[in-house]
Design an enzyme around this catalytic site. Structure first.
Site, short mmCIF file in Angstrom:
data_model
loop_
_atom_site.label_atom_id
_atom_site.label_comp_id
_atom_site.label_asym_id
_atom_site.label_seq_id
_atom_site.Cartn_x
_atom_site.Cartn_y
_atom_site.Cartn_z
N ASN A 1 5.43 4.16 -14.16
CA ASN A 1 5.30 2.86 -14.67
C ASN A 1 4.59 2.92 -15.98
OD1 ASN A 1 2.34 2.53 -13.94
ND2 ASN A 1 3.09 3.14 -12.10
N PRO B 1 2.59 3.39 1.33
CA PRO B 1 1.79 2.58 1.93
C PRO B 1 0.80 1.80 0.97
CG PRO B 1 1.17 4.71 1.76
CD PRO B 1 2.50 4.78 1.53
N ASP B 2 0.06 0.60 1.30
CA ASP B 2 -0.64 0.16 0.22
C ASP B 2 -2.27 0.59 0.58
OD1 ASP B 2 -2.48 -1.88 -1.00
OD2 ASP B 2 -1.05 -3.33 -1.14
N ILE B 3 -2.41 1.41 -0.34
CA ILE B 3 -3.75 2.08 -0.38
C ILE B 3 -4.89 1.19 -0.12
CG2 ILE B 3 -5.38 3.92 -1.08
CD1 ILE B 3 -2.66 4.97 -2.85
O1 C5P Z 1 -0.10 -5.45 -4.64
P1 C5P Z 1 -0.22 -4.92 -5.85
O2 C5P Z 1 0.32 -3.73 -6.22
O3 C5P Z 1 -0.16 -5.78 -7.17
O4 C5P Z 1 -2.01 -4.74 -5.94
C1 C5P Z 1 -2.95 -4.27 -6.84
C2 C5P Z 1 -3.94 -3.42 -6.45
O5 C5P Z 1 -3.57 -2.84 -5.23
C3 C5P Z 1 -4.47 -2.30 -7.38
O6 C5P Z 1 -5.77 -2.39 -7.17
C4 C5P Z 1 -3.86 -1.11 -6.99
O7 C5P Z 1 -4.40 0.15 -7.11
C5 C5P Z 1 -3.76 -1.21 -5.28
N1 C5P Z 1 -2.48 -0.74 -4.90
C6 C5P Z 1 -2.64 0.17 -3.74
N2 C5P Z 1 -1.72 0.81 -3.25
C7 C5P Z 1 -0.37 0.46 -3.51
C8 C5P Z 1 -0.08 -0.58 -4.34
C9 C5P Z 1 -1.10 -1.25 -4.81
O8 C5P Z 1 -3.94 0.58 -3.78
N3 C5P Z 1 0.76 0.99 -2.88
#
Ligand code: C5P
Length: 402
Positions: free
Chosen positions: A209, A304-306
């Site tokens: 990205n 995973p969404d960290i």
């Molecule tokens: O849901 P979205 O990606 O738009 O959310 C953005 C926030 O979530 C940012 O702080 C980003 O670093 C974190 N994020 C994360 N893991 C992911 C996707 C996003 O920690 N897989």
């Protein structure tokens, strides 16, 4: 920040000399008393009259000019000033400073002064990376001289690389920080993520990205400046690690997940400024994928969404998330704040000029779960970081009143 402060701006002979005009102008707008010393070669790039007009003081070039203010001017000026900033600082002046050579007005003041010295190196990337320049910078830093930058980017010689002078706004903000430094986060530990993750398709290709990492690096710098012990988990970027910050380099979202989770229980603050890939290719080819003229479909599986995971696991940690959006900024940001259980979300419309990816500046709003919202004008990413640090300190119960 600069009321009553006397600052000498040293200008040396690089193409970035014209940017010294902006440094001087910004310092004056913030009420500094500005003096200027130019090397002879700097006067080939920008007229002393320009800098004289902007600083509202005579410009010093030659050691043996008619005195403009006092006798033995270089000594009286050296003792009079509160700080010197050399911007741009060529490889030549860095060498002279490193060996203590005093053969013109500026280099003599630099040797005579006991005021704090800042340098903003600016030169072609090959000159910057030359071992001589690097060794000189190490000597200067060991002596307590503050090096600001350089940045990476387009250079006057037509190439792209390290050695571009830091933006004037950032130079002036570093000085402001120096004069107004606060230790709000002393004794605290912080973790910041930055950059855009890369999800490999095969040994040579990846899904990535546009994140440059600048925002996260600026936040790490601001946290470190405020006294926090700061770890930066960074996806690939071209940026130098801010001084004093510990960097852990990762490539993929899964690697970032592991690095962040490994440190989470030890830290007081996490700022997730990284642009993390939401999906990765289901399979990573072992060999380079060959073209065969047919269409292809790429199967992606979720990462995973960290941040959401941290939101579920958090005990006393302050969590800060970013919402980089291209539409419905505030609604999306608010949803994210709730869904990920964060204490503060930085909403960032990445489509605005002067905001978002790659830009040294940003335009953001801070949103809090209690409905509070703080809007900022276009400011440097470092300044966004400093505002964020203040809010983080408040959330940690630190008294941040001036
Ligand atoms: O849901 P979205 O990606 O738009 O959310 C953005 C926030 O979530 C940012 O702080 C980003 O670093 C974190 N994020 C994360 N893991 C992911 C996707 C996003 O920690 N897989």
């Amino acid at each position: 920040m600069f009321i009553g402060k006397k600052i000498l701006v040293g200008v040396t002979g690089g193409i970035a000399a014209y940017k010294a005009a902006e440094v001087i102008s910004r310092l004056r707008k913030q009420h500094a008393e500005v003096h200027v010393a130019m090397t002879k070669s700097a006067t080939e790039f920008i007229a002393p009259l320009t800098l004289q007009s902007l600083s509202a003081n005579p410009v010093h070039v030659e050691l043996f000019d008619e005195p403009k203010l006092w006798n033995v001017e270089h000594i009286s000026l050296a003792e009079y000033i509160d700080a010197v900033v050399v911007a741009p600082a060529t490889a030549n002046i860095l060498t002279k400073m490193a060996i203590g050579l005093a053969d013109d007005f500026l280099s003599t003041v630099l040797l005579a002064t006991r005021a704090p010295i800042f340098v903003a190196p600016a030169m072609n990337h090959a000159m910057f990376h030359h071992p001589a320049t690097q060794a000189n910078l190490t000597i200067l830093k060991d002596r307590g001289i503050h090096a600001l930058g350089p940045d990476t980017g387009f250079q006057a010689c037509g190439t792209v690389g390290d050695g571009r002078m830091s933006e004037p706004v950032e130079i002036v903000e570093s000085l402001a920080r120096f004069f107004g430094g606060k230790d709000w986060l002393k004794g605290k530990r912080a973790l910041v993520t930055a950059g855009g993750t890369r999800e490999p398709l095969d040994p040579v290709r990846y899904l990535g990205n546009r994140s440059s990492g600048r925002m996260g690096y600026a936040i790490a710098q601001a946290l470190q400046e405020a006294g926090a012990e700061t770890v930066l988990v960074s996806a690939p970027t071209d940026l130098a690690t801010p001084p004093g910050v510990t960097r852990i380099s990762v490539q993929t979202a899964l690697e970032m997940y592991d690095a962040v989770l490994a440190h989470f229980s030890e830290v007081d603050v996490v700022v997730k400024a990284a642009a993390v890939a939401d999906y990765r290719p289901a399979v990573q080819a072992e060999q380079k994928i060959k073209k065969d003229g047919t269409s292809r479909t790429l199967e992606l599986v979720p990462n995973p969404d960290i941040l959401a995971e941290l939101g579920r696991k958090k005990t006393s940690q302050i969590l800060v998330g970013f919402a980089a959006e291209t539409e419905n900024l505030l609604t999306n940001a608010q949803h994210k704040m709730q869904r990920k259980n964060v204490n503060l979300i930085v909403a960032n419309d990445v489509t605005k000029p002067g905001a978002g990816f790659g830009s040294p500046t940003n335009i953001v709003s801070f949103l809090f779960p209690d409905g509070r919202k703080i809007d900022f004008p276009q400011i440097s990413k470092l300044e966004v970081g400093r505002h964020l640090v203040r809010e983080i300190a408040c959330l940690l119960g630190v008294d941040t009143k001036e």
